[in-house]
Design a protein around this motif. Structure first.
Motif, PDB file in Angstrom:
ATOM      1  N   ASP A  64      -4.586 -10.941   4.837  1.00  0.00           N
ATOM      2  CA  ASP A  64      -4.994  -9.992   5.874  1.00  0.00           C
ATOM      3  C   ASP A  64      -6.282  -9.286   5.434  1.00  0.00           C
ATOM      4  N   ASP A  65      -7.407 -10.017   5.522  1.00  0.00           N
ATOM      5  CA  ASP A  65      -8.660  -9.438   5.016  1.00  0.00           C
ATOM      6  C   ASP A  65      -9.093  -8.216   5.822  1.00  0.00           C
ATOM      7  N   ARG A  66      -8.776  -8.236   7.141  1.00  0.00           N
ATOM      8  CA  ARG A  66      -9.201  -7.091   7.968  1.00  0.00           C
ATOM      9  C   ARG A  66      -8.505  -5.808   7.516  1.00  0.00           C
ATOM     10  N   ARG A  67      -7.204  -5.934   7.232  1.00  0.00           N
ATOM     11  CA  ARG A  67      -6.447  -4.744   6.816  1.00  0.00           C
ATOM     12  C   ARG A  67      -6.938  -4.245   5.444  1.00  0.00           C
TER      13      ARG A  67
ATOM     14  N   CYS B 250       0.865  -1.171   0.000  1.00  0.00           N
ATOM     15  CA  CYS B 250       0.000   0.000   0.000  1.00  0.00           C
ATOM     16  C   CYS B 250       0.906   1.226   0.000  1.00  0.00           C
TER      17      CYS B 250
ATOM     18  N   ASP C  66     -12.176   1.142   3.635  1.00  0.00           N
ATOM     19  CA  ASP C  66     -12.969   2.135   4.374  1.00  0.00           C
ATOM     20  C   ASP C  66     -12.250   3.480   4.437  1.00  0.00           C
ATOM     21  N   ALA C  67     -10.907   3.412   4.510  1.00  0.00           N
ATOM     22  CA  ALA C  67     -10.141   4.666   4.575  1.00  0.00           C
ATOM     23  C   ALA C  67     -10.104   5.348   3.202  1.00  0.00           C
TER      24      ALA C  67
ATOM     25  N   MET D 203      -9.924  -4.564   4.191  1.00  0.00           N
ATOM     26  CA  MET D 203     -11.224  -3.895   4.339  1.00  0.00           C
ATOM     27  C   MET D 203     -11.053  -2.531   5.007  1.00  0.00           C
ATOM     28  N   ALA D 204     -10.118  -2.455   5.962  1.00  0.00           N
ATOM     29  CA  ALA D 204      -9.880  -1.174   6.628  1.00  0.00           C
ATOM     30  C   ALA D 204      -9.348  -0.141   5.624  1.00  0.00           C
ATOM     31  N   LEU D 205      -8.477  -0.616   4.714  1.00  0.00           N
ATOM     32  CA  LEU D 205      -7.961   0.310   3.694  1.00  0.00           C
ATOM     33  C   LEU D 205      -9.101   0.787   2.806  1.00  0.00           C
TER      34      LEU D 205
END
Ligand SMILES: [Zn+2]
Ligand SMILES: [Zn+2]
Length: 561
Positions: free
Chosen positions: A187-190, A160, A196-197, A192-194
């Motif tokens: 790292d699915d959580r990361r 990223c 959202d950001a 998805m967080a990206l």
């Protein structure tokens, strides 16, 4: 658009993020991508590709041509390697002297890069930095985060990039494997967080963009291999990519579960097993039986792992098939499993190998017969998952042939993203909304000839191709001061079949033809070496084509005494 020979000549705008693929767009292989902002650049991946039917003879390894980066100098601040496959790290030893920037990657990839730099004699010159998965690092204006993804090798990472107010995700190679067997989960959580950001651009893997569904899991492959191997009564030999640690872990487990012992044949398998163990993988891999001890082991207890899943002539699998391996002879009722896909271009080689094995009554199992291979690249449902997670404004497909990139772009558009299809050499402004190609930069391919890298467009390589196709005819004529022939013309044939005529008779015919040409040549032609050479070449080409339908290359030497 005429390409700029040097990236430094292109008109670059400050505060603009540029993306420049110089390898891997429009092809599967030799990935080499650049990102630049305010005249500071980073390279992502430095891979090789292998020769195909179109490559000049004698060239097996091909790298991107970095010559348009000559003017960057110290403004190339980092080389980042996403993972250790040859199409991403394979050219580091060949191209580093032209790039001269510190290298960053995670541990497993670093071990492979280190080996390649060592083979190139560069270890003491290159600053090779080990990064941890999930780590963030700054390189000039770039903030870069490594994000773990699953693939067919340990430690494949998306990057990223945050720079110039933009967030860009460069996916590298990936799939979504819920049971990768070795290494970390994606790292699915990361991701998805990206999303959202807010992600501006995704630059990503197109390999399987034409394939519906999911790529499948290494766990499915383990089950498929177990099913095949547990039914065999005699020796089983499996060939797969040496770097596929999860596959090797599965085979280790299957050996234990089916009462077999593992023997490895082939250097790259030994190297990758050692690399994997040194980096904390293959912890439960069984102890190996050395090839020389195979005679003491019943065939029903043998599980052979061999290199050469693409039919490479010098690798263990092809030598086993030909009965030329010094450690082992395969016999009737043995089983050979190709736990790999057929890379396009290798079909003929592999089909010949299957046939050779079959003619010896050896059972051949490929992914067509059983689930003995799963792809490491995302199919359409995985791409859909990724774009729903990241919600990018724009998708730029890379890592694919044109049709894969077009299918990828269309899918991204169906999911509401804009898409831009690029080719090697396209200088793309990512700051522009939507991103667009601003200029063309020279890109190309270099072939490894011995220890030198030569542009594939080089005249010598094209001559080599012509020589390979038609052979060569060498003609030497000696003339005196009055341009009269001294002795007989000397004729040599190389790689030119003489047909029914026979070699000596053909030479005699050609000698006579040259004497005739000289006898009939005007004094103007006789006095000019160039004109004489040209006339001999033209006349002999005409005669040879008429006599035998061939057009060999000609080397005419005129010697004056
Ligand atoms: Zn790749
Ligand atoms: Zn890969």
């Amino acid at each position: 658009m005429k390409p700029f020979a040097n990236l430094g000549d292109a008109p670059l705008t400050p505060e603009t993020l540029y993306f420049l693929p110089l390898g891997g767009s429009g092809e599967i292989g030799m990935n080499f991508n650049l990102y630049g902002f305010n005249d500071q650049w980073i390279a992502v991946d430095v891979g090789i590709t292998f020769a195909d039917d179109t490559t000049p003879p004698g060239i097996e390894v091909i790298t991107p041509d970095p010559s348009s980066l000559k003017t960057l100098g110290e403004r190339l601040i980092a080389i980042i390697i996403t993972h250790a496959h040859e199409d991403h790290v394979g050219a580091i030893g060949y191209l580093w002297p032209a790039l001269k920037a510190p290298v960053y990657c995670t541990g497993f990839t670093a071990s492979v890069a280190e080996r390649k730099l060592g083979e190139a004699g560069l270890l003491d010159q290159v600053a090779l930095h080990r990064v941890l998965p999930g780590e963030r690092r700054s390189f000039g204006p770039f903030e870069i985060e490594w994000i773990a993804l699953t693939h067919s090798i340990p430690e494949s990472h998306a990057l990223c990039l945050e720079v110039g107010g933009l967030r860009v995700v460069h996916t590298g190679d990936w799939k979504l494997d819920p049971n990768p067997l070795e290494g970390v989960h994606y790292d699915d959580r990361r991701l998805m967080a990206l999303g959202d950001a807010g992600v501006d651009v995704v630059i990503g893997d197109s390999t399987n963009a034409t394939v519906d569904g999911w790529s499948g899991s290494e766990l499915d492959c383990y089950r498929g291999l177990l099913d095949v191997i547990s039914q065999e009564q005699q020796r089983v030999c499996v060939t797969c990519f040496s770097s596929n640690t999860a596959r090797l872990a599965s085979l280790g487990r299957i050996a234990r579960e089916t009462g077999r012992r593992i023997t490895i044949l082939g250097r790259s398998l030994f190297q990758y097993v050692a690399t994997a163990k040194a980096n904390g993988y293959l912890r439960e891999f069984p102890e190996l039986v050395p090839p020389e001890d195979l005679d003491y082991l019943p065939k029903s207890e043998q599980l052979i792992l061999a290199t050469g899943s693409q039919g490479e002539a010098r690798a263990a699998m092809a030598r086993l098939a030909r009965g030329e391996h010094h450690s082992l002879v395969l016999e009737a009722d043995d089983c050979v499993v190709f736990s790999s896909k057929v890379i396009p271009g290798n079909e003929k080689k592999l089909f010949r190998l299957y046939d050779l094995l079959s003619s010896k009554r050896i059972r051949v199992v490929t992914e067509a017969e059983a689930c003995v291979h799963v792809s490491g690249h995302p199919c359409r449902d995985e791409l859909t998952w990724m774009y729903r997670a990241l919600q990018p404004n724009t998708v730029i497909p890379v890592h694919g042939e044109h049709r894969h990139m077009v299918a990828h772009a269309e899918l991204a558009q169906q999911l509401g993203c804009s898409a831009l299809t690029v080719q090697n050499g396209d200088l793309v402004s990512l700051t522009t909304s939507p991103p667009r190609v601003e200029a063309k930069i020279a890109s190309g391919r270099l072939g490894l000839s011995g220890t030198s890298l030569v542009p594939l467009t080089d005249r010598a390589l094209n001559e080599r191709r012509a020589l390979a196709l038609g052979g060569m005819l060498s003609i030497t004529v000696v003339l005196d001061k009055k341009s009269r022939l001294v002795g007989q013309p000397q004729i040599e044939l190389m790689g030119v079949p003489s047909g029914e005529l026979g070699g000596e008779a053909l030479k005699a015919e050609l000698t006579f033809a040259v004497e005739e040409i000289l006898a009939e040549a005007s004094s103007r032609v006789l006095q000019s070496d160039d004109a004489l050479r040209e006339m001999i070449q033209r006349e002999l080409a005409h005669s040879l084509h008429q006599w035998m339908g061939i057009r060999p290359r000609q080397l005419v030497q005129v010697i004056r005494i």
